[in-house]
Design a protein around this motif. Structure first.
Motif, PDB file in Angstrom:
ATOM      1  N   ARG A  26       0.840  -1.197   0.000  1.00 46.87           N
ATOM      2  CA  ARG A  26       0.000   0.000   0.000  1.00 46.87           C
ATOM      3  C   ARG A  26       0.873   1.243   0.000  1.00 46.87           C
ATOM      4  N   ARG A  27       0.455   2.239  -0.752  1.00 48.76           N
ATOM      5  CA  ARG A  27       1.236   3.467  -0.897  1.00 48.76           C
ATOM      6  C   ARG A  27       1.076   4.358   0.331  1.00 48.76           C
ATOM      7  N   ILE A  28       2.185   4.803   0.896  1.00 49.70           N
ATOM      8  CA  ILE A  28       2.169   5.732   2.030  1.00 49.70           C
ATOM      9  C   ILE A  28       2.146   7.143   1.468  1.00 49.70           C
ATOM     10  N   ILE A  29       1.149   7.927   1.903  1.00 46.84           N
ATOM     11  CA  ILE A  29       1.019   9.289   1.399  1.00 46.84           C
ATOM     12  C   ILE A  29       1.480  10.333   2.417  1.00 46.84           C
ATOM     13  N   SER A  30       1.668   9.936   3.678  1.00 40.32           N
ATOM     14  CA  SER A  30       2.162  10.852   4.701  1.00 40.32           C
ATOM     15  C   SER A  30       2.842  10.032   5.785  1.00 40.32           C
ATOM     16  N   LYS A  31       3.984  10.530   6.250  1.00 42.36           N
ATOM     17  CA  LYS A  31       4.710   9.828   7.321  1.00 42.36           C
ATOM     18  C   LYS A  31       5.340  10.874   8.233  1.00 42.36           C
ATOM     19  N   ARG A  32       5.177  10.681   9.544  1.00 40.19           N
ATOM     20  CA  ARG A  32       5.742  11.595  10.534  1.00 40.19           C
ATOM     21  C   ARG A  32       6.311  10.806  11.694  1.00 40.19           C
ATOM     22  N   MET A  33       7.301  11.405  12.342  1.00 41.93           N
ATOM     23  CA  MET A  33       7.831  10.863  13.585  1.00 41.93           C
ATOM     24  C   MET A  33       7.379  11.807  14.692  1.00 41.93           C
ATOM     25  N   LEU A  34       6.811  11.257  15.758  1.00 42.57           N
ATOM     26  CA  LEU A  34       6.360  12.044  16.897  1.00 42.57           C
ATOM     27  C   LEU A  34       7.205  11.647  18.100  1.00 42.57           C
ATOM     28  N   TYR A  35       7.648  12.646  18.874  1.00 44.46           N
ATOM     29  CA  TYR A  35       8.526  12.400  20.020  1.00 44.46           C
ATOM     30  C   TYR A  35       7.850  12.859  21.305  1.00 44.46           C
ATOM     31  N   VAL A  36       7.890  11.994  22.322  1.00 43.56           N
ATOM     32  CA  VAL A  36       7.339  12.311  23.635  1.00 43.56           C
ATOM     33  C   VAL A  36       8.421  12.000  24.662  1.00 43.56           C
ATOM     34  N   GLU A  37       8.632  12.941  25.581  1.00 43.36           N
ATOM     35  CA  GLU A  37       9.621  12.756  26.633  1.00 43.36           C
ATOM     36  C   GLU A  37       8.902  12.569  27.956  1.00 43.36           C
ATOM     37  N   LEU A  38       9.309  11.560  28.719  1.00 43.24           N
ATOM     38  CA  LEU A  38       8.730  11.249  30.020  1.00 43.24           C
ATOM     39  C   LEU A  38       9.783  11.538  31.087  1.00 43.24           C
ATOM     40  N   ALA A  39       9.451  12.454  32.009  1.00 43.10           N
ATOM     41  CA  ALA A  39      10.379  12.826  33.081  1.00 43.10           C
ATOM     42  C   ALA A  39      10.236  11.862  34.252  1.00 43.10           C
ATOM     43  N   ALA A  40      11.187  11.915  35.190  1.00 39.25           N
ATOM     44  CA  ALA A  40      11.189  11.023  36.346  1.00 39.25           C
ATOM     45  C   ALA A  40       9.953  11.211  37.210  1.00 39.25           C
ATOM     46  N   ASP A  41       9.375  12.415  37.219  1.00 42.02           N
ATOM     47  CA  ASP A  41       8.175  12.670  38.029  1.00 42.02           C
ATOM     48  C   ASP A  41       6.888  12.289  37.311  1.00 42.02           C
ATOM     49  N   GLY A  42       6.979  11.728  36.106  1.00 40.85           N
ATOM     50  CA  GLY A  42       5.806  11.296  35.354  1.00 40.85           C
ATOM     51  C   GLY A  42       5.266  12.336  34.393  1.00 40.85           C
ATOM     52  N   ALA A  43       5.836  13.532  34.401  1.00 40.30           N
ATOM     53  CA  ALA A  43       5.389  14.579  33.478  1.00 40.30           C
ATOM     54  C   ALA A  43       5.806  14.219  32.053  1.00 40.30           C
ATOM     55  N   THR A  44       4.957  14.515  31.111  1.00 42.92           N
ATOM     56  CA  THR A  44       5.265  14.260  29.710  1.00 42.92           C
ATOM     57  C   THR A  44       5.246  15.568  28.934  1.00 42.92           C
ATOM     58  N   ARG A  45       6.002  15.580  27.854  1.00 40.85           N
ATOM     59  CA  ARG A  45       5.938  16.722  26.953  1.00 40.85           C
ATOM     60  C   ARG A  45       6.225  16.257  25.541  1.00 40.85           C
ATOM     61  N   HIS A  46       5.525  16.872  24.615  1.00 40.01           N
ATOM     62  CA  HIS A  46       5.675  16.581  23.193  1.00 40.01           C
ATOM     63  C   HIS A  46       6.824  17.431  22.667  1.00 40.01           C
ATOM     64  N   LEU A  47       7.766  16.822  21.978  1.00 35.00           N
ATOM     65  CA  LEU A  47       8.908  17.541  21.428  1.00 35.00           C
ATOM     66  C   LEU A  47       8.711  17.704  19.931  1.00 35.00           C
ATOM     67  N   HIS A  48       8.978  18.892  19.419  1.00 38.39           N
ATOM     68  CA  HIS A  48       8.661  19.204  18.022  1.00 38.39           C
ATOM     69  C   HIS A  48       9.842  19.115  17.071  1.00 38.39           C
ATOM     70  N   TYR A  49      10.939  18.607  17.515  1.00 40.36           N
ATOM     71  CA  TYR A  49      12.112  18.512  16.651  1.00 40.36           C
ATOM     72  C   TYR A  49      12.729  17.138  16.851  1.00 40.36           C
ATOM     73  N   ALA A  50      13.914  16.935  16.389  1.00 49.94           N
ATOM     74  CA  ALA A  50      14.590  15.645  16.527  1.00 49.94           C
ATOM     75  C   ALA A  50      15.426  15.655  17.813  1.00 49.94           C
ATOM     76  N   PRO A  51      14.841  15.375  18.972  1.00 55.64           N
ATOM     77  CA  PRO A  51      15.543  15.514  20.242  1.00 55.64           C
ATOM     78  C   PRO A  51      16.707  14.557  20.416  1.00 55.64           C
ATOM     79  N   TYR A  52      16.706  13.458  19.703  1.00 55.90           N
ATOM     80  CA  TYR A  52      17.798  12.493  19.840  1.00 55.90           C
ATOM     81  C   TYR A  52      19.140  13.108  19.431  1.00 55.90           C
TER      82      TYR A  52
END
Length: 68
Positions: A26-52
């Protein structure tokens, strides 16, 4: 923030249409990578760039994964 342990998760998001490629897949028409960071206290945040790109391996003498 740089001294506290964090976990980086990534999700690959792809949308396919009904068309087939020459290989019969099947043809892929859109592909994205989504990044989420989980802190030690359980807080999460969405990162908008290539954090690695900002990560590095643990240096000698730093606590290992088991200790963290």
């Amino acid at each position: 923030m740089g001294l506290r342990p964090r976990v980086l998760f990534y999700l690959e998001h792809a949308i396919q249409d009904a068309s087939l490629t020459r290989a019969g897949e099947r043809r892929i028409i859109s592909k994205r990578m989504l990044y989420v960071e989980l802190a030690a206290d359980g807080a999460t945040r969405h990162l908008h760039y290539a954090p690695y790109l900002d990560y590095r391996p643990l240096a000698e003498g730093e606590p290992g994964v088991d200790a963290i």
